[in-house]
Design an enzyme around this catalytic site. Structure first.
Site, PDB file in Angstrom:
ATOM      1  N   CYS A 184      -2.583   8.698   2.867  1.00  0.00           N
ATOM      2  CA  CYS A 184      -2.457   8.501   1.421  1.00  0.00           C
ATOM      3  C   CYS A 184      -3.802   8.493   0.705  1.00  0.00           C
ATOM      4  O   CYS A 184      -3.863   8.609  -0.522  1.00  0.00           O
ATOM      5  CB  CYS A 184      -1.712   7.204   1.135  1.00  0.00           C
ATOM      6  SG  CYS A 184      -2.387   5.778   1.998  1.00  0.00           S
ATOM      7  N   GLU A 194       0.873  -1.167   0.000  1.00  0.00           N
ATOM      8  CA  GLU A 194       0.000   0.000   0.000  1.00  0.00           C
ATOM      9  C   GLU A 194       0.913   1.221   0.000  1.00  0.00           C
ATOM     10  O   GLU A 194       1.588   1.515   0.995  1.00  0.00           O
ATOM     11  CB  GLU A 194      -0.918   0.030   1.220  1.00  0.00           C
ATOM     12  CG  GLU A 194      -1.884   1.203   1.192  1.00  0.00           C
ATOM     13  CD  GLU A 194      -2.351   1.637   2.562  1.00  0.00           C
ATOM     14  OE1 GLU A 194      -2.587   2.855   2.735  1.00  0.00           O
ATOM     15  OE2 GLU A 194      -2.466   0.793   3.463  1.00  0.00           O
TER      16      GLU A 194
END
Length: 496
Positions: free
Chosen positions: A300, A266
């Site tokens: 993010c 990720e």
């Protein structure tokens, strides 16, 4: 006060290896409270040999743990969640001190999410791992006589999983890796972010008290790059699960490729927020505004890159500016604080350098841009900043800033242009669409090159797959998808 955490900063933290608390070979280093620059505690600095010892312990424990009944694995995860809930207040205070997150975030989105993820994967341990496939009739031939072949799909644990976690959430992120990995029968070596590792050791304490067998969970920390490298390249490690920057993820992937280690990545994001001319602007502002309030933009998934139709551009900018005017920047321990500090002085300087870069590139600072002074001037605070009149070729539009900074790009054409601008990015984690026409919003969403798209919401369904397109990552987790991510698929075929 921000320094009001329960841990004695003079008590050095030990490593957790093979079910034992071990003195670190490299001594200790200070964990700094980003709100006031006080010392939260002393984190252990592992040696390469100790990381290797942890990986070996995990490998030795794998055989027994992988054959443990799912009900037993579920019970341990549930007991660990009970302990986290019991220690909720002091551990939330520690998380706030380590990360600088406001109290509500530290409680609800850090420790609270950690508890809920352990509960979720206690249930997940009981999910079926076998699936019967339709039988296949084969004619007689070179491979043998005619027969009916049955088949079974079986998900098996991968083995030893190194979990390298990000600094922005030392509870939800590790829990989202450790709990499903353990539920599937894997063993783990956890390498927390060097900025805030103490919370992860509290998670290890909960698992230890819950009765996790020796070697099944190991936690090694360190500020040295060598610690992370050892956790990745150890021959005992079968898979690496990493959350962090795209640059570091690429280097990890290169190492994993040499021995074909499995990966779950990720990575970075630069979420596009497409605001069409028929959007509810108040709803869009509330969603976009979370970039400023949620971890001070250190996330993010934030909608940091606003792509708005020219007809509503001025109104949206006005509303965003007004929204920012009510955001209190301050000590995360004080009531009413919305925006706390960023994680470190170095990161504060990096975010500020992007704001200055935006100014030089021709963006206009509609709000923010100056360093706020909180209390006595200590702490790593960044002003929530709105950069407008941006163009898609600017670095502030193309690169992940990872701070409380939103850039706004106007467009004049139809949704075709909006889609083109949104997809003009190296990243593709989460994007967003705001429109008063649901069918139109879904049409645009389907065309966005992103692992997830929010339609008129920033909310996430925590059973939906999570991961990124392009440079935003490899693989999917969350919900049952995480159980699949930490497993290998095996087929068993037999003849009747």
């Amino acid at each position: 006060m921000s320094g009001d955490y329960p841990m004695n900063p003079d008590t050095p933290q030990k490593l957790y290896i093979g079910g034992e608390w071990a003195e670190p070979a490299g001594g200790h280093y200070d964990v700094i409270n980003p709100a006031d620059e006080s010392v939260v505690g002393l984190a252990p600095e592992a040696s390469r040999a100790q990381v290797e010892e942890a990986a070996r312990a995990a490998a030795e424990a794998f055989g027994t743990w992988s054959r443990t009944k799912p009900e037993a694995r579920a019970a341990i995860l549930d007991r660990a969640a009970d302990i986290m809930q019991r220690e909720f207040e002091p551990w939330a205070a520690l998380a706030r001190a380590e990360t600088g997150a406001p109290t509500g975030i530290a409680r609800g989105m850090q420790v609270g999410v950690g508890v809920s993820r352990f509960r979720r994967y206690a249930r997940g341990a009981l999910e079926p791992v076998e699936r019967g496939l339709p039988p296949q009739v084969t004619e007689a031939g070179p491979m043998g006589k005619a027969s009916v072949l049955g088949a079974l799909e079986v998900r098996q644990p991968v083995g030893v999983v190194t979990c390298i976690t990000s600094y922005n959430n030392p509870w939800a992120n590790p829990a989202g890796k450790v709990a499903p990995a353990l539920a599937m029968g894997n063993t783990v070596v956890v390498k927390p972010a060097p900025q805030d590792p103490l919370s992860v050791f509290r998670m290890a304490e909960a698992l230890h008290e819950a009765g996790v067998p020796a070697g099944v969970v190991n936690v090694v920390s360190g500020a040295s790059v060598e610690v992370g490298e050892a956790a990745v390249d150890s021959p005992y490690v079968d898979m690496v699960s990493f959350t962090g920057s795209t640059g570091v993820g690429q280097r990890i992937a290169e190492v994993c490729g040499r021995s074909m280690k499995r990966q779950l990545m990720e990575l970075g994001g630069k979420g596009a927020a497409v605001v069409l001319e028929d959007a509810d602007l108040d709803a869009a502002v509330m969603g976009i505004g979370t970039t400023f309030s949620f971890y001070s933009g250190q996330i993010c998934t934030a909608p940091t890159r606003v792509i708005v139709h020219r007809s509503v551009y001025a109104e949206l900018v006005e509303k965003l500016t007004g929204y920012l005017a009510f955001m209190k920047v301050g000590d995360p321990g004080e009531r009413g604080t919305v925006v706390g500090p960023v994680i470190s002085a170095a990161h504060r300087d990096r975010v500020e350098s992007y704001v200055e870069l935006g100014r030089k590139e021709g963006a206009r600072i509609a709000y923010g841009g100056e360093r706020p002074v909180v209390g006595d001037g200590r702490g790593f605070y960044v002003a929530p900043t709105l950069l407008v009149d941006c163009t898609s070729d600017m670095r502030v539009v193309r690169e992940e800033i990872f701070g409380p900074v939103v850039v706004v790009v106007p467009f004049d054409g139809d949704e075709e242009e909006a889609v083109r601008l949104a997809n003009d990015s190296d990243f593709g984690l989460l994007s967003y669409v705001w429109s008063g026409d649901a069918a139109r919003a879904f049409r645009v969403a389907r065309r966005l090159r992103a692992g997830g798209v929010g339609v008129n919401t920033i909310g996430r369904n925590m059973e939906a797959p999570f991961g990124g397109f392009k440079r935003s990552g490899v693989g999917r987790d969350v919900g049952s998808y995480a159980l699949h991510a930490y497993s290998e698929t095996q087929s068993i075929v037999w003849t009747s």
